[in-house]
Motif scaffolding. Structure first.
Motif, mmCIF file in Angstrom:
data_model
loop_
_atom_site.group_PDB
_atom_site.id
_atom_site.type_symbol
_atom_site.label_atom_id
_atom_site.label_comp_id
_atom_site.label_asym_id
_atom_site.label_seq_id
_atom_site.Cartn_x
_atom_site.Cartn_y
_atom_site.Cartn_z
ATOM 1 N N LEU A 197 0.835 -1.201 0.000
ATOM 2 C CA LEU A 197 0.000 0.000 0.000
ATOM 3 C C LEU A 197 0.874 1.258 0.000
ATOM 4 C CD1 LEU A 197 -3.143 0.362 0.148
ATOM 5 C CD2 LEU A 197 -2.802 1.021 2.523
ATOM 6 N N HIS A 198 0.601 2.158 -0.956
ATOM 7 C CA HIS A 198 1.347 3.426 -0.976
ATOM 8 C C HIS A 198 0.459 4.639 -0.701
ATOM 9 C CE1 HIS A 198 -0.213 4.510 -4.945
ATOM 10 N NE2 HIS A 198 0.228 3.384 -5.447
ATOM 11 N N THR A 199 -0.865 4.493 -0.831
ATOM 12 C CA THR A 199 -1.770 5.622 -0.588
ATOM 13 C C THR A 199 -2.946 5.166 0.269
ATOM 14 O OG1 THR A 199 -1.189 6.638 -2.716
ATOM 15 C CG2 THR A 199 -3.229 7.380 -1.669
ATOM 16 N N LEU A 200 -3.157 5.857 1.394
ATOM 17 C CA LEU A 200 -4.232 5.498 2.317
ATOM 18 C C LEU A 200 -4.960 6.762 2.759
ATOM 19 C CD1 LEU A 200 -5.741 3.418 4.025
ATOM 20 C CD2 LEU A 200 -3.911 3.588 5.732
ATOM 21 N N TRP A 201 -6.238 6.850 2.382
ATOM 22 C CA TRP A 201 -7.087 7.990 2.744
ATOM 23 C C TRP A 201 -8.044 7.550 3.850
ATOM 24 C CZ3 TRP A 201 -6.955 12.803 0.083
ATOM 25 C CH2 TRP A 201 -6.091 12.844 -1.021
ATOM 26 N N LEU A 202 -7.971 8.245 5.002
ATOM 27 C CA LEU A 202 -8.813 7.903 6.152
ATOM 28 C C LEU A 202 -9.470 9.148 6.750
ATOM 29 C CD1 LEU A 202 -6.337 5.397 7.827
ATOM 30 C CD2 LEU A 202 -8.519 4.793 6.750
ATOM 31 N N MET A 206 4.826 -0.007 7.637
ATOM 32 C CA MET A 206 4.327 0.147 6.262
ATOM 33 C C MET A 206 5.327 0.995 5.468
ATOM 34 S SD MET A 206 0.255 0.646 7.133
ATOM 35 C CE MET A 206 -0.321 0.287 5.464
ATOM 36 N N LYS A 207 6.396 0.339 5.057
ATOM 37 C CA LYS A 207 7.541 1.042 4.467
ATOM 38 C C LYS A 207 7.246 1.632 3.091
ATOM 39 C CE LYS A 207 9.969 -0.017 8.050
ATOM 40 N NZ LYS A 207 10.179 1.023 9.087
ATOM 41 N N ASN A 208 6.235 1.131 2.402
ATOM 42 C CA ASN A 208 5.918 1.643 1.068
ATOM 43 C C ASN A 208 4.890 2.774 1.089
ATOM 44 O OD1 ASN A 208 7.584 -0.008 -0.646
ATOM 45 N ND2 ASN A 208 6.257 -1.732 -0.135
ATOM 46 N N LEU A 209 4.351 3.054 2.266
ATOM 47 C CA LEU A 209 3.324 4.088 2.361
ATOM 48 C C LEU A 209 3.935 5.469 2.098
ATOM 49 C CD1 LEU A 209 0.267 3.999 2.977
ATOM 50 C CD2 LEU A 209 0.824 4.719 5.302
ATOM 51 N N SER A 210 3.370 6.176 1.116
ATOM 52 C CA SER A 210 3.885 7.505 0.781
ATOM 53 C C SER A 210 2.855 8.607 1.029
ATOM 54 C CB SER A 210 4.334 7.549 -0.691
ATOM 55 O OG SER A 210 3.258 7.273 -1.566
ATOM 56 N N THR A 211 1.571 8.259 1.039
ATOM 57 C CA THR A 211 0.510 9.237 1.291
ATOM 58 C C THR A 211 -0.428 8.705 2.361
ATOM 59 O OG1 THR A 211 0.569 10.109 -0.968
ATOM 60 C CG2 THR A 211 -1.442 10.486 0.290
ATOM 61 N N LEU A 212 -0.611 9.486 3.428
ATOM 62 C CA LEU A 212 -1.494 9.091 4.521
ATOM 63 C C LEU A 212 -2.304 10.304 4.958
ATOM 64 C CD1 LEU A 212 -2.479 7.082 6.672
ATOM 65 C CD2 LEU A 212 -0.505 7.736 8.068
ATOM 66 N N VAL A 213 -3.615 10.236 4.768
ATOM 67 C CA VAL A 213 -4.502 11.355 5.096
ATOM 68 C C VAL A 213 -5.367 10.965 6.290
ATOM 69 C CG1 VAL A 213 -6.291 12.919 4.252
ATOM 70 C CG2 VAL A 213 -4.491 12.123 2.694
ATOM 71 N N PHE A 267 3.615 12.577 2.039
ATOM 72 C CA PHE A 267 2.491 13.482 2.325
ATOM 73 C C PHE A 267 1.641 12.897 3.437
ATOM 74 C CE2 PHE A 267 -1.905 14.866 1.844
ATOM 75 C CZ PHE A 267 -1.754 16.238 1.773
ATOM 76 N N VAL A 268 1.438 13.675 4.493
ATOM 77 C CA VAL A 268 0.500 13.304 5.559
ATOM 78 C C VAL A 268 -0.360 14.518 5.873
ATOM 79 C CG1 VAL A 268 1.987 11.560 6.613
ATOM 80 C CG2 VAL A 268 2.102 13.928 7.397
ATOM 81 N N ASN A 269 -1.494 14.268 6.473
ATOM 82 C CA ASN A 269 -2.372 15.365 6.878
ATOM 83 C C ASN A 269 -3.033 15.006 8.200
ATOM 84 O OD1 ASN A 269 -4.267 17.414 7.162
ATOM 85 N ND2 ASN A 269 -4.794 17.461 4.986
ATOM 86 N N PHE A 270 -2.682 15.752 9.249
ATOM 87 C CA PHE A 270 -3.254 15.543 10.584
ATOM 88 C C PHE A 270 -4.185 16.693 10.976
ATOM 89 C CE2 PHE A 270 0.495 12.821 10.805
ATOM 90 C CZ PHE A 270 -0.004 11.707 11.463
ATOM 91 N N MET A 275 0.946 22.760 6.866
ATOM 92 C CA MET A 275 0.781 23.111 8.272
ATOM 93 C C MET A 275 0.671 21.883 9.171
ATOM 94 S SD MET A 275 0.720 25.612 10.342
ATOM 95 C CE MET A 275 0.428 27.019 9.267
ATOM 96 N N PHE A 276 0.005 20.842 8.675
ATOM 97 C CA PHE A 276 -0.133 19.620 9.461
ATOM 98 C C PHE A 276 0.442 18.431 8.686
ATOM 99 C CE2 PHE A 276 -3.176 22.475 11.331
ATOM 100 C CZ PHE A 276 -3.109 22.189 12.689
ATOM 101 N N GLY A 277 1.524 18.691 7.953
ATOM 102 C CA GLY A 277 2.128 17.678 7.106
ATOM 103 C C GLY A 277 3.338 17.000 7.715
ATOM 104 N N ILE A 278 4.294 16.624 6.855
ATOM 105 C CA ILE A 278 5.467 15.856 7.271
ATOM 106 C C ILE A 278 6.292 16.577 8.333
ATOM 107 C CG2 ILE A 278 7.706 14.979 6.492
ATOM 108 C CD1 ILE A 278 5.552 13.128 5.698
ATOM 109 N N ASP A 279 6.607 17.849 8.075
ATOM 110 C CA ASP A 279 7.418 18.604 9.048
ATOM 111 C C ASP A 279 6.715 18.697 10.396
ATOM 112 O OD1 ASP A 279 9.356 18.985 7.153
ATOM 113 O OD2 ASP A 279 8.577 20.923 6.485
#
Length: 318
Positions: free
Chosen positions: A224-229, A244-251, A272-275, A300-304
């Motif tokens: 899994l590389h993209t997971l939208w939740l 989950m080493k292949n995960l690149s996008t997590l929302v 890319f993440v979004n919290f 603003m609520f991403g990787i950094d």
């Protein structure tokens, strides 16, 4: 008395004769009515077939039936005359039912019936062993039949915005080629176990459901590389998510998360993440950027933000 008997006998015979004649006339009228109905049906089918043929186009080497914003609440059986079709694209047609004869379209590669009024999927769908894409979003489907697991070539399954689906049959894990699934805006309260056993699943959207947690075995979805939740009720993340080493996008926006697990700092492929819009316990302010371009790129609520949050939480616990 004899004359009266003769008159009565004659009247009875005439009455019987007329009854026979009337019965025959009624039979002939009924046959004529049935013939006219059959004739009308033949003409209607011919007209419908002619109309359907006008909607068939050849694109990319495929024969495609494409109907947009025309009312076709049901599909006529004359459609079987176009058994060679490789794609159906029927959108906003008010279609209420997928015909049972769908299973006879063995050449179908794409079945796109999104944005209609379909309430159920017939078990005959499982006969489509060449089908690669099944797109049924924006309908009224309440459940997913196990027979879809027989569509062994399926790569893409979309059931978004049906608003009533709450589970997937475990047999769907037999779909070894399935890589893209969209289940957003339904009624899932638990993560479907079938998803954990799909070896090639790469893209999953379960946003807009009622999930409260993710299973500890979430890392079984290793490709899994993209997971939208987004827009769920998730209040914590399992430590195994870090595997989950292949995960690149997590929302994960609009959930009930109070923290971010430290294991996520080792997810090096995460881009890319979004919290956003979670009741996180720590208030974290990102340091100012050196130039405008960096500031625009900084979520603003991403990787950094995630790494800064984890650093601060480790300081608190340390």
């Amino acid at each position: 008395m004899a004359e009266t008997a003769v008159c009565l006998g004659t009247f009875s015979a005439v009455k019987t004769l007329w009854e026979v004649r009337i019965h025959k006339i009624n039979e002939e009228l009924q046959k004529e009515k049935e013939f006219r109905q059959r004739l009308l049906l033949v003409w209607e089918e011919r007209a419908a077939l002619a109309k359907l043929k006008e909607k068939v186009i050849n694109e990319g080497g495929r024969a495609i039936l494409r109907i947009e914003e025309e009312e076709w609440k049901t599909l006529p059986s004359c459609l079987l005359k176009l058994i060679h079709l490789q794609e159906w694209q029927l959108h906003r047609t008010s279609l209420q039912k997928i015909p049972q004869f769908i299973g006879r379209f063995n050449s179908l590669v794409v079945l796109d019936l999104s944005r209609n009024s379909i309430e159920s999927v017939p078990k005959e769908i499982g006969q489509l062993t060449s089908l690669q894409e099944l797109l049924l979003s924006y309908n009224r489907i309440k459940s997913v039949p196990k027979e879809i697991s027989n569509c062994i070539s399926l790569e893409r399954l979309e059931l978004a915005v049906n608003r009533s689906i709450c589970d997937l049959p475990p047999q769907l894990s037999d779909l070894k080629k399935l890589s893209h699934i969209d289940l957003c805006m339904n009624q899932f309260t638990a993560f479907p176990s079938a998803l954990l056993n799909m070896p090639n699943l790469e893209w999953l959207d379960m946003g807009g459901n009622k999930l409260q947690e993710l299973p500890d075995t979430i890392d079984r979805m290793e490709n899994l590389h993209t997971l939208w939740l987004q827009r769920n009720e998730i209040n914590s993340l399992p430590e195994t998510i870090g595997n989950m080493k292949n995960l690149s996008t997590l929302v994960l926006s609009n959930n009930k998360l109070k923290g971010i697990p430290a294991c996520m700092k080792d997810m090096t492929n995460l881009r890319f993440v979004n919290f956003r819009d979670n009741p996180l316990e720590l208030e974290v302010t990102l340091p100012p950027c050196e130039n405008t371009d960096e500031e625009e790129q900084q979520e603003m609520f991403g990787i950094d933000f995630m790494h800064m949050y984890i650093q601060e939480s480790l300081k608190k616990t340390g």
